[in-house]
Design a protein around this motif. Sequence first.
Motif, mmCIF file in Angstrom:
data_model
loop_
_atom_site.group_PDB
_atom_site.id
_atom_site.type_symbol
_atom_site.label_atom_id
_atom_site.label_comp_id
_atom_site.label_asym_id
_atom_site.label_seq_id
_atom_site.Cartn_x
_atom_site.Cartn_y
_atom_site.Cartn_z
ATOM 1 N N ALA A 53 0.634 -1.006 -0.015
ATOM 2 C CA ALA A 53 -0.159 0.024 -0.350
ATOM 3 C C ALA A 53 0.747 0.696 -0.090
ATOM 4 C CB ALA A 53 -0.807 -0.234 1.232
ATOM 5 N N LEU A 54 2.084 1.073 0.569
ATOM 6 C CA LEU A 54 2.798 2.542 0.568
ATOM 7 C C LEU A 54 3.992 2.523 -0.361
ATOM 8 C CD1 LEU A 54 3.867 2.407 4.170
ATOM 9 C CD2 LEU A 54 2.264 3.253 3.640
ATOM 10 N N GLY A 55 3.976 1.392 -1.138
ATOM 11 C CA GLY A 55 4.538 1.310 -2.678
ATOM 12 C C GLY A 55 5.839 0.671 -2.955
ATOM 13 N N ALA A 56 5.859 -0.343 -1.615
ATOM 14 C CA ALA A 56 6.995 -0.895 -1.682
ATOM 15 C C ALA A 56 6.519 -2.505 -1.462
ATOM 16 C CB ALA A 56 7.821 -0.352 -0.437
ATOM 17 N N PRO A 57 6.159 -2.783 -2.248
ATOM 18 C CA PRO A 57 5.920 -4.410 -2.143
ATOM 19 C C PRO A 57 7.185 -4.982 -1.942
ATOM 20 C CG PRO A 57 5.806 -3.607 -4.617
ATOM 21 C CD PRO A 57 6.310 -2.452 -3.760
ATOM 22 N N ALA A 58 6.942 -6.506 -1.361
ATOM 23 C CA ALA A 58 8.391 -7.052 -0.769
ATOM 24 C C ALA A 58 7.575 -8.487 -0.597
ATOM 25 C CB ALA A 58 9.262 -6.717 0.477
ATOM 26 N N HIS A 59 7.668 -9.417 -0.115
ATOM 27 C CA HIS A 59 7.690 -10.784 0.604
ATOM 28 C C HIS A 59 8.506 -10.958 1.435
ATOM 29 C CE1 HIS A 59 5.848 -14.398 1.107
ATOM 30 N NE2 HIS A 59 7.401 -15.107 1.162
ATOM 31 N N LEU A 60 8.273 -10.025 2.654
ATOM 32 C CA LEU A 60 9.058 -10.473 4.231
ATOM 33 C C LEU A 60 8.862 -11.759 4.448
ATOM 34 C CD1 LEU A 60 9.500 -6.669 5.040
ATOM 35 C CD2 LEU A 60 11.483 -8.211 3.872
ATOM 36 N N ILE A 61 7.513 -11.897 5.072
ATOM 37 C CA ILE A 61 6.905 -12.081 5.927
ATOM 38 C C ILE A 61 6.218 -13.519 5.350
ATOM 39 C CG2 ILE A 61 4.845 -12.335 8.007
ATOM 40 C CD1 ILE A 61 6.573 -9.979 8.277
ATOM 41 N N GLY A 62 6.840 -14.381 6.457
ATOM 42 C CA GLY A 62 6.627 -16.401 6.431
ATOM 43 C C GLY A 62 5.702 -16.567 7.464
ATOM 44 N N GLY A 63 4.911 -16.034 7.539
ATOM 45 C CA GLY A 63 3.485 -16.271 9.132
ATOM 46 C C GLY A 63 3.696 -17.788 9.376
ATOM 47 N N THR A 64 4.048 -18.345 11.084
ATOM 48 C CA THR A 64 3.001 -19.485 10.882
ATOM 49 C C THR A 64 2.184 -19.297 12.124
ATOM 50 O OG1 THR A 64 4.237 -19.782 13.241
ATOM 51 C CG2 THR A 64 4.610 -20.289 11.018
ATOM 52 N N LYS A 65 0.893 -19.979 12.783
ATOM 53 C CA LYS A 65 -0.069 -20.020 13.392
ATOM 54 C C LYS A 65 -0.077 -20.815 14.663
ATOM 55 C CE LYS A 65 -5.171 -21.463 14.151
ATOM 56 N NZ LYS A 65 -6.179 -22.914 12.586
ATOM 57 N N GLY A 66 -0.169 -19.550 15.790
ATOM 58 C CA GLY A 66 -0.165 -20.654 17.281
ATOM 59 C C GLY A 66 -1.524 -20.169 17.556
ATOM 60 N N SER A 67 -2.389 -21.221 18.119
ATOM 61 C CA SER A 67 -2.807 -21.472 18.528
ATOM 62 C C SER A 67 -2.984 -22.176 20.052
ATOM 63 C CB SER A 67 -4.420 -22.904 17.924
ATOM 64 O OG SER A 67 -4.807 -22.370 17.251
ATOM 65 N N HIS A 68 -4.253 -21.336 21.145
ATOM 66 C CA HIS A 68 -4.176 -21.932 22.644
ATOM 67 C C HIS A 68 -5.898 -22.000 23.467
ATOM 68 C CE1 HIS A 68 -0.469 -19.844 21.546
ATOM 69 N NE2 HIS A 68 0.257 -20.505 23.132
ATOM 70 N N ILE A 69 -5.367 -22.723 24.250
ATOM 71 C CA ILE A 69 -6.516 -23.197 24.307
ATOM 72 C C ILE A 69 -6.975 -22.961 26.312
ATOM 73 C CG2 ILE A 69 -7.988 -24.410 22.823
ATOM 74 C CD1 ILE A 69 -6.973 -26.988 25.010
ATOM 75 N N LEU A 70 -8.004 -22.235 26.996
ATOM 76 C CA LEU A 70 -8.028 -22.641 28.620
ATOM 77 C C LEU A 70 -9.034 -23.467 28.762
ATOM 78 C CD1 LEU A 70 -6.749 -20.155 29.715
ATOM 79 C CD2 LEU A 70 -7.206 -19.409 27.279
ATOM 80 N N LEU A 71 -8.382 -24.372 29.882
ATOM 81 C CA LEU A 71 -9.671 -25.139 30.622
ATOM 82 C C LEU A 71 -10.246 -24.913 31.812
ATOM 83 C CD1 LEU A 71 -6.840 -27.949 29.853
ATOM 84 C CD2 LEU A 71 -9.279 -27.449 28.110
ATOM 85 N N ASP A 72 -11.090 -25.332 32.739
ATOM 86 C CA ASP A 72 -12.054 -24.682 33.478
ATOM 87 C C ASP A 72 -10.913 -26.094 34.056
ATOM 88 O OD1 ASP A 72 -12.984 -24.258 35.866
ATOM 89 O OD2 ASP A 72 -14.696 -24.095 34.941
ATOM 90 N N HIS A 73 -10.447 -25.907 35.352
ATOM 91 C CA HIS A 73 -10.066 -27.742 35.787
ATOM 92 C C HIS A 73 -9.020 -26.937 36.895
ATOM 93 C CE1 HIS A 73 -8.605 -31.415 35.751
ATOM 94 N NE2 HIS A 73 -7.981 -31.991 34.275
ATOM 95 N N PRO A 74 -10.243 -26.915 37.946
ATOM 96 C CA PRO A 74 -9.524 -27.027 39.133
ATOM 97 C C PRO A 74 -8.346 -28.004 39.886
ATOM 98 C CG PRO A 74 -11.514 -26.114 39.288
ATOM 99 C CD PRO A 74 -11.350 -26.966 37.682
ATOM 100 N N GLU A 75 -8.662 -29.189 39.588
ATOM 101 C CA GLU A 75 -7.625 -30.465 40.194
ATOM 102 C C GLU A 75 -6.595 -30.760 39.549
ATOM 103 O OE1 GLU A 75 -7.897 -34.912 40.618
ATOM 104 O OE2 GLU A 75 -8.962 -34.496 39.318
ATOM 105 N N LEU A 76 -6.251 -29.750 37.962
ATOM 106 C CA LEU A 76 -4.942 -29.094 37.299
ATOM 107 C C LEU A 76 -4.004 -27.761 37.992
ATOM 108 C CD1 LEU A 76 -3.270 -29.905 34.594
ATOM 109 C CD2 LEU A 76 -4.727 -29.091 33.934
#
Length: 580
Positions: free
Chosen positions: A254-277
Amino acid sequence: MTDMAADLKQRFSQLQDGDVDVVILGAGVNGAGLFRDLSVQGVNCLIVDKSDFGSGTSAAPSRLIHGGLKYLETGEFRLVAQSALERNLLLRNAPHCVEALPTFVPIFSWMRGIPATLRTLLGSTTAPRSRGAVLIKIGLALYDFFGSRNRVMPRHRFLLKGRALKEMPHVTPQIVAGGIYYDAKISRPERLVYELVNDGLAANKDALAANVTTLVSAADGVLTFQRADGYAFSVKPKLVVNAAGPWIDHVNAALGAPAHLIGGTKGSHILLDHPELVRSLNGHMIYFEADDGRICLVYGYLGQALVGSTDIPCDDPDNVRCEEPEIDYFLDSVRSLLPGLRFDRDQVTYSYSGIRPLPASDASSPGLISRDHSAPVFEPQAGRPFPIVSLVGGKWTTFRGFAEEVADTVLTRLQRARKTSTERLAIGGGRDFPVDSKERTSWIRSVAAKTGVEPSRADELLSRYGTTAAAILAHRSSYSDSQRISGAQRYSALEIDWIARQELVVHLSDIVFRRTTMAIEGLLTIQGLREIGAIAAAALQWDGQRLAKEIDDVVVSLSKFHGQTLTEESLRRAASPASR
């Protein structure tokens, strides 16, 4: 109009011919850290984000502040040293958000992994697996060495099987040993990003910040933006920093400087309601190898258990979410590690995912892509008189060091000198934070006496907001701290009113996802969301139609991106009083 919004409107109205020294595009942690650093040096900066501050990748980390133990096996010793130093500094500079986290490493063999690790150090593109006791002992010793600067935590311990199982009784008895070392966790990363921006605004009266603001055009050195309320403005910067994370390539185009700099990876997480753990972890994180060799983690987070993370190539940051196979993977991994505990879908209260803005790479394994950072520069050209500095890679922990490096580059180009270092500069509510139990007790008693709340309440808000809690409790409002939010009884109407009026809120989602942790804690209910919305509407002058849309947007976001369906009751009916 709220107090902070009115102040910023006044600042924007005083822009002289739209000139600023630096425009930072993207208000994640890297952009916000740079904004604060440059503002402290007296550089007139404008930081802009198409969404809210800290709403992209910076809102989706493992919520760890760590030196990067696993980077030792890829030979990234400089990165480990810098990360460990920055971890130690954050423990001092942001004690309201960052705290020590003892970490247990289960070990399943004595000698495995040595040949694979040697190959990786020599450049192999195959990730090592089954790291044995010898390798882990060497790694922990090196980790202690690299973390020795400004050390604030103990050195590691190595435990034989019997002692390890006493420390972590639910861990599978298949282990042969265990190690305990120390890193740190961050309870409210999104809020810390906002505090960095706010600190920058406080440090320089000519600094500017605009969230939910779109870049409309870039032509002949002039950038034109439009805010959510329709207000448009133009600036003519001397230099532009692209801190858009996984959107960097789109912004450069968009700024007029096209390039390929990023090769991202996806990081996922979950939250558990687990008082014993959570109880069985006893304040520890378990950092372990899943059955496929991938590194996973589980630890207590605000009364729940956080489990992560995946590392999957992905290039769609606008629609990223934790998918069903990832949830199954997490549950299978912790079942294998902790066979004596039950793990099921009904315990999952929240999920989230983000794209790591890693450098483009041809590595066969995403885990081998460097987490180090760089700042390539596109020099000025015809029709674009300003250079563009792109912030590529990096990790949450190293944002301050990365910002300092880039700020020095910017200062050199502007022919300015650095006035001060941010190394010892407290962040937001970490400023004047009590350093020991005696100081904490004194602070709590003083604030409680001045504001009329119980000392236990002052203590709770100190943990949540740092020393900003004093201003919140002293806030003059038609609401009181005794008026609590349905389903989220630890949060008050007074807090919400303060946030809406003082913390540059544009949408209801800003409050529940980022200025507070109500959403990720599983404390939101339909009625509670209505109450929060009504408080925000009064502060921000929303009509009934706008309020209804804001509530609907939160409900849709929770369902679409976080796997959470709101009901009339909190998802955590038996939430621990200690979780804040």
